[in-house]
Scaffold this motif. Sequence first.
Motif, PDB file in Angstrom:
ATOM      1  N   VAL A 260       0.481  -0.899  -0.202  1.00  0.00           N
ATOM      2  CA  VAL A 260       0.059   0.426   0.165  1.00  0.00           C
ATOM      3  C   VAL A 260       0.733   1.527   0.288  1.00  0.00           C
ATOM      4  CG1 VAL A 260      -1.983   1.334   0.975  1.00  0.00           C
ATOM      5  CG2 VAL A 260      -1.714  -1.293   1.179  1.00  0.00           C
ATOM      6  N   ARG A 261       1.864   1.109   1.047  1.00  0.00           N
ATOM      7  CA  ARG A 261       2.864   2.688   1.008  1.00  0.00           C
ATOM      8  C   ARG A 261       3.528   2.284  -0.488  1.00  0.00           C
ATOM      9  NH1 ARG A 261       5.012   5.605   4.403  1.00  0.00           N
ATOM     10  NH2 ARG A 261       4.558   4.562   6.297  1.00  0.00           N
ATOM     11  N   ASP A 262       4.016   1.666  -0.772  1.00  0.00           N
ATOM     12  CA  ASP A 262       4.678   1.520  -2.295  1.00  0.00           C
ATOM     13  C   ASP A 262       3.574   2.310  -3.558  1.00  0.00           C
ATOM     14  OD1 ASP A 262       6.551   0.090  -1.038  1.00  0.00           O
ATOM     15  OD2 ASP A 262       6.720  -1.766  -2.211  1.00  0.00           O
ATOM     16  N   TYR A 263       2.451   1.301  -3.608  1.00  0.00           N
ATOM     17  CA  TYR A 263       1.759   2.742  -4.443  1.00  0.00           C
ATOM     18  C   TYR A 263       1.450   4.097  -3.936  1.00  0.00           C
ATOM     19  CZ  TYR A 263      -2.706   4.231  -6.201  1.00  0.00           C
ATOM     20  OH  TYR A 263      -3.494   4.509  -6.185  1.00  0.00           O
ATOM     21  N   LEU A 264       0.787   4.243  -2.748  1.00  0.00           N
ATOM     22  CA  LEU A 264       0.771   5.506  -2.654  1.00  0.00           C
ATOM     23  C   LEU A 264       1.759   6.396  -2.783  1.00  0.00           C
ATOM     24  CD1 LEU A 264      -1.328   5.346   0.554  1.00  0.00           C
ATOM     25  CD2 LEU A 264      -2.115   5.682  -1.580  1.00  0.00           C
ATOM     26  N   VAL A 265       3.451   6.219  -2.668  1.00  0.00           N
ATOM     27  CA  VAL A 265       4.526   6.683  -3.057  1.00  0.00           C
ATOM     28  C   VAL A 265       4.454   7.107  -4.521  1.00  0.00           C
ATOM     29  CG1 VAL A 265       6.972   6.708  -3.442  1.00  0.00           C
ATOM     30  CG2 VAL A 265       6.180   5.570  -0.940  1.00  0.00           C
ATOM     31  N   SER A 266       4.526   5.612  -5.751  1.00  0.00           N
ATOM     32  CA  SER A 266       3.927   6.058  -6.594  1.00  0.00           C
ATOM     33  C   SER A 266       2.820   7.015  -7.414  1.00  0.00           C
ATOM     34  CB  SER A 266       4.028   4.521  -7.282  1.00  0.00           C
ATOM     35  OG  SER A 266       3.617   4.850  -8.630  1.00  0.00           O
ATOM     36  N   TYR A 267       1.514   6.642  -6.649  1.00  0.00           N
ATOM     37  CA  TYR A 267       0.573   7.432  -6.812  1.00  0.00           C
ATOM     38  C   TYR A 267       0.737   8.997  -7.318  1.00  0.00           C
ATOM     39  CZ  TYR A 267      -3.749   9.461  -6.024  1.00  0.00           C
ATOM     40  OH  TYR A 267      -4.875  10.125  -6.766  1.00  0.00           O
ATOM     41  N   VAL A 268       1.214   9.597  -5.553  1.00  0.00           N
ATOM     42  CA  VAL A 268       1.801  10.966  -5.250  1.00  0.00           C
ATOM     43  C   VAL A 268       2.555  11.587  -6.440  1.00  0.00           C
ATOM     44  CG1 VAL A 268       2.553  12.496  -3.525  1.00  0.00           C
ATOM     45  CG2 VAL A 268       1.044  10.219  -2.810  1.00  0.00           C
ATOM     46  N   GLN A 269       3.916  10.415  -6.767  1.00  0.00           N
ATOM     47  CA  GLN A 269       4.719  10.642  -7.406  1.00  0.00           C
ATOM     48  C   GLN A 269       4.516  11.493  -9.219  1.00  0.00           C
ATOM     49  OE1 GLN A 269       7.783   8.154  -7.136  1.00  0.00           O
ATOM     50  NE2 GLN A 269       8.954   9.104  -6.411  1.00  0.00           N
ATOM     51  N   SER A 270       3.780  10.686  -9.551  1.00  0.00           N
ATOM     52  CA  SER A 270       3.446  10.598 -10.720  1.00  0.00           C
ATOM     53  C   SER A 270       2.120  12.029 -11.210  1.00  0.00           C
ATOM     54  CB  SER A 270       2.183  10.173 -11.113  1.00  0.00           C
ATOM     55  OG  SER A 270       0.905   9.831 -10.047  1.00  0.00           O
ATOM     56  N   ASP A 271       2.199  12.853  -9.959  1.00  0.00           N
ATOM     57  CA  ASP A 271       1.112  14.044 -10.421  1.00  0.00           C
ATOM     58  C   ASP A 271       1.886  14.886  -9.054  1.00  0.00           C
ATOM     59  OD1 ASP A 271      -0.834  16.498  -9.821  1.00  0.00           O
ATOM     60  OD2 ASP A 271      -2.474  14.538 -10.219  1.00  0.00           O
TER      61      ASP A 271
ATOM     62  N   GLY B 279       0.079  18.159  -8.883  1.00  0.00           N
ATOM     63  CA  GLY B 279      -0.527  17.994  -7.463  1.00  0.00           C
ATOM     64  C   GLY B 279      -0.939  17.853  -5.949  1.00  0.00           C
ATOM     65  N   GLU B 280      -0.498  15.930  -7.122  1.00  0.00           N
ATOM     66  CA  GLU B 280      -0.424  15.972  -4.762  1.00  0.00           C
ATOM     67  C   GLU B 280       0.502  15.364  -4.082  1.00  0.00           C
ATOM     68  OE1 GLU B 280      -3.527  13.896  -4.982  1.00  0.00           O
ATOM     69  OE2 GLU B 280      -4.107  13.636  -5.892  1.00  0.00           O
ATOM     70  N   VAL B 281       1.608  16.473  -4.733  1.00  0.00           N
ATOM     71  CA  VAL B 281       3.177  16.526  -4.035  1.00  0.00           C
ATOM     72  C   VAL B 281       2.643  17.687  -3.559  1.00  0.00           C
ATOM     73  CG1 VAL B 281       4.977  17.092  -3.983  1.00  0.00           C
ATOM     74  CG2 VAL B 281       4.674  15.307  -5.649  1.00  0.00           C
ATOM     75  N   ALA B 282       1.934  19.031  -3.964  1.00  0.00           N
ATOM     76  CA  ALA B 282       1.602  19.665  -2.743  1.00  0.00           C
ATOM     77  C   ALA B 282       0.595  19.542  -2.090  1.00  0.00           C
ATOM     78  CB  ALA B 282       0.986  21.263  -4.019  1.00  0.00           C
ATOM     79  N   SER B 283       0.135  18.563  -2.296  1.00  0.00           N
ATOM     80  CA  SER B 283      -1.149  18.149  -0.945  1.00  0.00           C
ATOM     81  C   SER B 283      -0.770  17.775  -0.136  1.00  0.00           C
ATOM     82  CB  SER B 283      -2.248  17.109  -1.719  1.00  0.00           C
ATOM     83  OG  SER B 283      -2.172  16.772  -2.107  1.00  0.00           O
TER      84      SER B 283
END
Length: 753
Positions: A471-482, A484-488
């Motif tokens: 789950v952590r692995d996925y969320l790291v990738s999810y945030v890295q891809s955007d 806007g997600e980095v900012a949030s």
Amino acid sequence: MESFDLSRLTDFDFEAVCKDLLEEEFGLRLEIFATGADGGVDLRHLRPDGDSLIVQCKHWHRSGRAKLIEHIQNVEARKVAKIAPQRYILATSVALTRDAKDKLFEALKPYVQTPSDIYGKEEIEALLRKHGKVVRRHLRLWLTSASVLNALLAKNIVTRSQELAREFDDALLTYAANPSYARALEVLESRRVCVIAGIPGIGKTTLSQVLSAHYMATGYELVEISEDADEANHLWNDEIPQIFYYDDFLGQTTLDEKLGKNEDSRLLSLMKRISNSPNKRFVLTTREYILAQARQRYERLDRHPFDVHTCVVDLEDYTYKARASILYNHVYSASLSPGVKQSFADPQVYRPIIEHRNFNPRIVAITLADSLLLSGRRDSLVDDLLANLENPQRVWDHIVRNQLNETDLKLLKLILSFLGGIPLDELQILWLECDGSVRDLRRSLSVLDGTMLSSAERNGKVHIDFHNPSVRDYLVSYVQSDIGEVASLIRLVKRFEQLDALWVVFPAPGGGPMAEKYRWHRELLEEVACNVFHADPIIMRHRGKDYVRRAWLCLEMGRDLGSETILNLGIEAASDENVVLNANDSVNLAALLQTLAEDDQIDKDVLISCIEWAVEWILGDLSDWNLMDEAEDFLRSIQEYDPGIEVEQALERLESERDDYAETAFEDWSRIHHDPNIPGSEMKQVIEYYVSNGSQGPFDMDEYDTVLQRLDDFDEARRSSFVAPRDVSTAEPTSNSVQEVQIMMQTLRESAD
């Protein structure tokens, strides 16, 4: 044996504790005075006949023996002679060797009547064990009393270990024997310690659980370690066989999650202790790349022969039959309709799965077990499984993109900003600071708990963490891809450890993949860094603010982002003597000095001052052999940054301290070698140190041989009294037989009828 952390006491606390202890011990009343110039008197008892008893209390736990002796000889001795009391007592929180006591006695006699009137750390602790009501009277002592805390911690560890043992049933239901089992078992039998390494989801945890279950079946007691190596010591029992289990001992995602102050030393000491204990076993798991990081960063870990203790699990272990067994076991135990189970007996269904290049036991388990991914239809399930093998991130992507709302995602990102989870009560405080409502938090937890998040009790508190590392692995990738997600994610940072975790999980140093994305939000990061630099930690508050770590991180961030604002935060902290002298551990301090040395933008005067303070800090406590080892490692690691001879002189002083300590330790062992409280393992370290350096040291080689023989005799006596468990069986032979697989899969059809 009861133990106390005297370093938690303030100077006045220490005086008050000494007053109460000595009043109980001597049966008389002692005066205590307000803070100020004491003229050599902290406590006093005056008799009607004019005789006086004076007590001086020296709470010098960080300064060490050498400085205490020097101070007593050059300063306090003159004060005592001027007062000329009938009797003088010195009480100190410093651990004193016999040689140190003799030097202090010579400096203070005739007012100190015997060396017994000098109370070192060991004597103070002995009095505390003797006078329990004094411990209960002083809150700081009570909070750190081993009899109180160890009982609570031990209960927590026992409860956690029992819960883990119940989880083994599921692992045994779905486990398929493969060559890694036989390799790991061989390592455990020959070395007693086995580190199971491999890529995420390859089956490290399952293998470690099966191995643990094997030993439990032969009479071993299970002890789970989750926080640090010291937990093993709380339940260590020489008399019974025990297997210690430590999953992800270096962290799930990054090295920085786990190894706190001196944890590398404690971990290796535990591994060595278990290696020398016939009725103990130790199973640890980690990801290969994190183990490689640890060996690069920690000199002690790099020197340790991990290769002989390590069993690497890789895809080659999953033969055609082993993969089919894994699929079969999971399908058999899953909550699927009989028709869907029967469909897996079709070669057109099972062959593409077990032959897939990305075959991974965790993906199979999650896809079949998670009700959110199951439609109950054969085609949909098989398609899901193959798609998840092709793209493992899809397992959680399906949930995140189709079933969660923004509040749920916010909670996941907030958990991501902490390494190792967060207590629920602390999470609620932070959630409110991030403009969330308690109602929304409860709703999101009810949705996510059991799927992407898990809740568990630790030390009397409910902790929230990710359900598993994927789950952590996925969320790291999810945030890295955007962007806007980095900012949030950055906007959720309210504590410094969140900023630390963000930089560790999304590395940017050296122009990494996140560097440019962070640059888009440099002003936001600058604002956050300034706001949280002095913030109290939300986790582990008792450890306080680790300003050395904060200074290092800001230097790294400031350099990589080109931010003068963040860089100056780090420089300002590094320029503060109190920051360095109150460092929490040598690893972060060494990293700070390395960054100061390598960054040409930073005034080298800051580096010079830091080295001077760091040397003073590391030499401040050399009260045991492990601390001397740590000091040497630290000094040698920073020697190349020293423009002068500060470190060279420190190493010479350390060598002298080693010689004194070794001589005293040797004499004590020779005099009372039969005493179980004398640390035989440390005596071996002392001897090995001199032998490895080709030096005779302060002893004759015949004396070395005598001590080593005594130690070997002691170990042999323990070994002869131990009854070994029954012979272990080897794992079943592997086979790629297509016929065996066909027969096995066909039973799915028969079992579902």
